[in-house]
Enzyme design. Structure first.
Site, mmCIF file in Angstrom:
data_model
loop_
_atom_site.group_PDB
_atom_site.id
_atom_site.type_symbol
_atom_site.label_atom_id
_atom_site.label_comp_id
_atom_site.label_asym_id
_atom_site.label_seq_id
_atom_site.Cartn_x
_atom_site.Cartn_y
_atom_site.Cartn_z
ATOM 1 N N ILE A 33 0.821 -1.108 -0.016
ATOM 2 C CA ILE A 33 0.070 -0.037 -0.021
ATOM 3 C C ILE A 33 0.770 1.270 0.086
ATOM 4 C CG2 ILE A 33 -0.299 0.257 2.410
ATOM 5 C CD1 ILE A 33 -3.251 0.696 2.002
ATOM 6 N N HIS A 101 6.124 -11.791 5.777
ATOM 7 C CA HIS A 101 5.925 -11.433 4.505
ATOM 8 C C HIS A 101 7.437 -11.070 3.821
ATOM 9 C CE1 HIS A 101 5.767 -8.000 7.284
ATOM 10 N NE2 HIS A 101 6.297 -7.369 6.449
ATOM 11 N N HIS A 103 9.281 -8.579 1.037
ATOM 12 C CA HIS A 103 8.954 -7.582 0.002
ATOM 13 C C HIS A 103 9.750 -7.758 -1.226
ATOM 14 C CE1 HIS A 103 8.017 -4.640 3.283
ATOM 15 N NE2 HIS A 103 8.290 -5.316 3.947
HETATM 16 P P1 5GP Z 1 7.246 -4.399 7.408
HETATM 17 O O1 5GP Z 1 7.724 -3.194 7.993
HETATM 18 O O2 5GP Z 1 6.539 -5.322 8.599
HETATM 19 O O3 5GP Z 1 8.322 -5.587 6.828
HETATM 20 O O4 5GP Z 1 6.349 -4.250 6.137
HETATM 21 C C1 5GP Z 1 4.983 -4.077 6.402
HETATM 22 C C2 5GP Z 1 4.390 -3.656 5.021
HETATM 23 O O5 5GP Z 1 3.110 -3.678 4.821
HETATM 24 C C3 5GP Z 1 4.688 -2.154 5.029
HETATM 25 O O6 5GP Z 1 5.647 -2.115 3.401
HETATM 26 C C4 5GP Z 1 3.355 -1.655 4.493
HETATM 27 O O7 5GP Z 1 3.215 -0.455 3.720
HETATM 28 C C5 5GP Z 1 2.482 -2.696 4.213
HETATM 29 N N1 5GP Z 1 1.040 -2.512 4.404
HETATM 30 C C6 5GP Z 1 0.608 -2.212 5.783
HETATM 31 N N2 5GP Z 1 -0.606 -2.214 5.420
HETATM 32 C C7 5GP Z 1 -1.047 -2.606 4.502
HETATM 33 C C8 5GP Z 1 -2.241 -2.725 3.917
HETATM 34 O O8 5GP Z 1 -3.555 -2.577 4.239
HETATM 35 N N3 5GP Z 1 -2.422 -3.074 2.656
HETATM 36 C C9 5GP Z 1 -1.389 -3.345 1.927
HETATM 37 N N4 5GP Z 1 -1.240 -3.686 0.490
HETATM 38 N N5 5GP Z 1 -0.027 -3.282 2.430
HETATM 39 C C10 5GP Z 1 0.031 -2.739 3.466
#
Ligand code: 5GP
Length: 139
Positions: A33, A101, A103
């Site tokens: 997002i 997850h 990226h």
């Molecule tokens: P982390 O920081 O946990 O590695 O990454 C989490 C990712 O999830 C972030 O890049 C953030 O932009 C994405 N994200 C968080 N909430 C949502 C959402 O509701 N929808 C989508 N598509 N991505 C999300």
């Protein structure tokens, strides 16, 4: 996360909308997002583990297969030659959504995202002992 659905489980189940890229029995993939670059994609196991080491072998192997396939399509569509695959475990490592997850982030000439660190010293005796201990712990 115990007891309540993670944000990504809610996305997988369609409760929260997403721009879906891929889905099979084990894996769901969708656009981030808040993309770090055009094409930034998340690849998520359906199994609701918080960290990578908690995943079942089935989910882990299916994720690996999906990551390679999805990366290939992202390269073809965006035209980039370079990309980063990043996976954070734990808040100190930058994890903000506690459902595993990966990226996939295309790297364009103008991209500003960076992955750098200062290296630490590791002597060969320490390295040998460390490698031995880690290898003993793999089951
Ligand atoms: P982390 O920081 O946990 O590695 O990454 C989490 C990712 O999830 C972030 O890049 C953030 O932009 C994405 N994200 C968080 N909430 C949502 C959402 O509701 N929808 C989508 N598509 N991505 C999300």
């Amino acid at each position: 996360m115990k007891g309540e659905k993670s944000l990504f489980t809610r996305i997988i189940e369609g409760e929260i909308p997403s721009f879906k890229i891929y889905e099979n029995e084990y894996v769901y993939s969708f656009l981030d997002i808040n993309p770090a670059s055009y094409g930034h994609t998340l690849v998520v196991p359906k199994e609701p583990a918080s960290s990578l080491h908690e995943l079942s072998p089935e989910s882990a192997s299916e994720l690996g297969i999906a990551l390679a396939k999805i990366s290939k399509s992202i390269l073809e569509v965006t035209g980039v030659n370079s990309y980063n695959v990043i996976q954070n475990n734990g808040s100190e490592a930058g994890q903000t959504v506690f459902h595993v997850h990966f990226h996939i982030i295309p790297k364009y000439p103008h991209s500003t995202h960076q992955l750098t660190w200062d290296s630490v010293k590791l002597g060969s005796e320490d390295a040998s002992e460390l490698a031995r201990k880690i290898s003993m712990g793999i089951v």
